[in-house]
Design an enzyme around this catalytic site. Sequence first.
Site, PDB file in Angstrom:
ATOM      1  N   ASP A  39     121.657  50.449  38.014  1.00  0.00           N
ATOM      2  CA  ASP A  39     122.681  49.494  37.624  1.00  0.00           C
ATOM      3  C   ASP A  39     122.041  48.306  36.910  1.00  0.00           C
ATOM      4  O   ASP A  39     121.003  47.779  37.343  1.00  0.00           O
ATOM      5  CB  ASP A  39     123.425  49.023  38.880  1.00  0.00           C
ATOM      6  CG  ASP A  39     124.521  48.044  38.581  1.00  0.00           C
ATOM      7  OD1 ASP A  39     125.477  48.421  37.888  1.00  0.00           O
ATOM      8  OD2 ASP A  39     124.423  46.887  39.038  1.00  0.00           O
ATOM      9  N   GLU A  51     121.381  52.005  33.036  1.00  0.00           N
ATOM     10  CA  GLU A  51     122.495  51.272  32.429  1.00  0.00           C
ATOM     11  C   GLU A  51     121.826  50.168  31.616  1.00  0.00           C
ATOM     12  O   GLU A  51     121.436  49.127  32.156  1.00  0.00           O
ATOM     13  CB  GLU A  51     123.432  50.691  33.483  1.00  0.00           C
ATOM     14  CG  GLU A  51     124.638  50.000  32.861  1.00  0.00           C
ATOM     15  CD  GLU A  51     125.524  49.317  33.894  1.00  0.00           C
ATOM     16  OE1 GLU A  51     126.759  49.305  33.693  1.00  0.00           O
ATOM     17  OE2 GLU A  51     125.005  48.784  34.895  1.00  0.00           O
TER      18      GLU A  51
END
Length: 700
Positions: free
Chosen positions: A346, A383
């Site tokens: 993330d 990401e």
Amino acid sequence: MKRSLSAGKYSLTLYPGRPQPLGATITPTGLNFAVYSAHAAAAVLVLFEKGEPHPLVEIPLTSDFRVGHIFAVEVTGLDPEAIEYGYRMEGPHNPAAGHLFDPSHILLDPYARQISGRNTWGKKPPAYFVAPFRSQILTTPFDWEGDRPLRLPFEDLIIYEMHVRSFTRHPSAQVEHPGTYAGIIEKVDYLKALGVNCVELLPIHEFDEFENTFVNPLSGERLWQYWGYGTIGFFAPKAGFAASGAAGGQVVELKSLVKTLHQNGIEVILDVVFNHTGEGGAGGHAISFRGLDNKTYYMLTPDGHYYNFTGTGNTVNCNHPVVREMIIQCLRYWVTEYHIDGFRFDLASIMVRDGNGQPMDNPPLIEAISRDGILAGTKLIAEAWDAAGLYQVGTFPHYGRWSEWNGKYRDVVRRFLKGDEGQAGEMVQRILGSPDLYQDRAPGASINFITCHDGFTLNDLFSYNQKHNEANGENNRDGNNDNNSWNCGEEGPSENVQVNTLRYRLMRSAVAILLTSQGVPMFHMGDEIAHTKRGNNNTYGHDNELNWFNWKLVEEHHHLLRFFRLMIAFRKVHPALRSRTFLSNTDMVGSGYPDISWHGVRAWQPDWSYHSHTLAYLLCGRHVAPGPGGDDYIFIAINMHWKPHVFAMPELPDGLDWYLFADTARTSPHDICEPGSEAPIGRQTDLIVESHSLIILVGR
């Protein structure tokens, strides 16, 4: 030095401990506790009996129990299954210098393999419990029965992004243990029948669901830290996601889920959140890192404030050597002890920033992960952006190992689907696996997605022009405003047959484009059954039907589910859709056809002009599967114009004919067929592609 003391029924003996490994370790003679703090003056080991509100004993770790910056003690006479522990840290409380030591807080061990305090979802310990979060020592064995990570080729993956609790929490799931790891086990047959071979689990590291303090103004219900992006223990699985969590069985239950998925040919990727923690920013809670050594674990400004590159209040100091080593050890642990196949990081661009927040060309953490021997073969997905504007899609430091969530794929495909102009040329790059971004890698570097947990669902993408996040308690200010969505003429649910027909057509077209693009496709749980979040594009706080998978829709939208299933099957049987190298528009095998060729409404004449809404291409399967017969020829004609167009079909070699696999303008069951049972088409020269639809032909 040796010390003896009595603690309740225990007669304990203390010895200077070993500084490595960090955490609590069972030794031949007792338990070794080791914790790092560069700036603490002293530490206290706090021991509890499980289930007891107050400490059993507190053991000061004097200088005799310190090696460098590590406090370490070995304790004999304890039953590791019966105790919990934490630390008090003594040192300066000087926020301007970055120090927040407060011995009144009992802190979690960052290396704790199991954590108590949220054993049952949505239930706190009684208020009189000292230290609601406590570290536990893992003693439970597990029989893997020979299981190993599957090591599926990256280009063969079809990723299903899912939330553990949401998948079976809805009453319609009718499972024995709703909302748990065990509940997913009960539904593995569904995943297998759908055809996905990889699940990407939203965060399952321990977090505090009570972190969110907002209230739903529409219903008065409290909101939660539901998605899990607020880790408090990176080595510990979320107990509240386990049916056996109240009894401390979350480790065994999660391992059982991984083993079951592997037995069914499904890999497991974890969504990991090393960019921030659940301790928050200024005024946040001291749960672990903040109280142990705030200046080591977080990025701080010169005057002691938290850098907030994550939008959550704090930013983990990932490239500090101590933090870097913790992250590496964590990843190794999940691979070796849980057989995890890969990780999605993330806000991964945080991990390229130095301690002052500046991006680095060669970030030590990324290089260490990439070159680690234990992690070799593990799938790594970034990401490749953060909340402070660092956007690295196509430029994330990859060391030959990393793939990326391709945000540009999402944006371009969405714009093309809703009819924006100027998209046809860039669609070529996205369909090819984005060689303009990943030319020094391979198509597998591109994780293609149109939807994910963050943003509109597939249904809502074609049902809403604007986000509707009022239920989040932030006056509709949260969530992305740039959704590239189209409501097809009416905002929200509609009873208009034409509107609903168009929406259904666009959903089918979207998944068809996704599953025929080079690269790795990913879609979000529930898209296959037209799940709606009622226009809310940021449902991080909702433990309700906005997030829950409604199993009634499996029957209600069985036509869309069938389309998903057959598109997945089609991708699996056609290696031409899963090339390991970038297609080049050249004939490398002497077939008389390039590996891929581009067309428009006229064969061999693509229209990539600004006003074009059409695109067609031909795949020659001989290039990807050059053995006897090879793969089929595949022709895909896409028309996102508001009127139908006639497409000329490229001529096939002698003896081959075109067969119709899918037409997203048709109604079920005529919209798609089982791969291999395609029907021959009457005219072999041209075909009509209706507005906002596409057609897939197979030449054999």
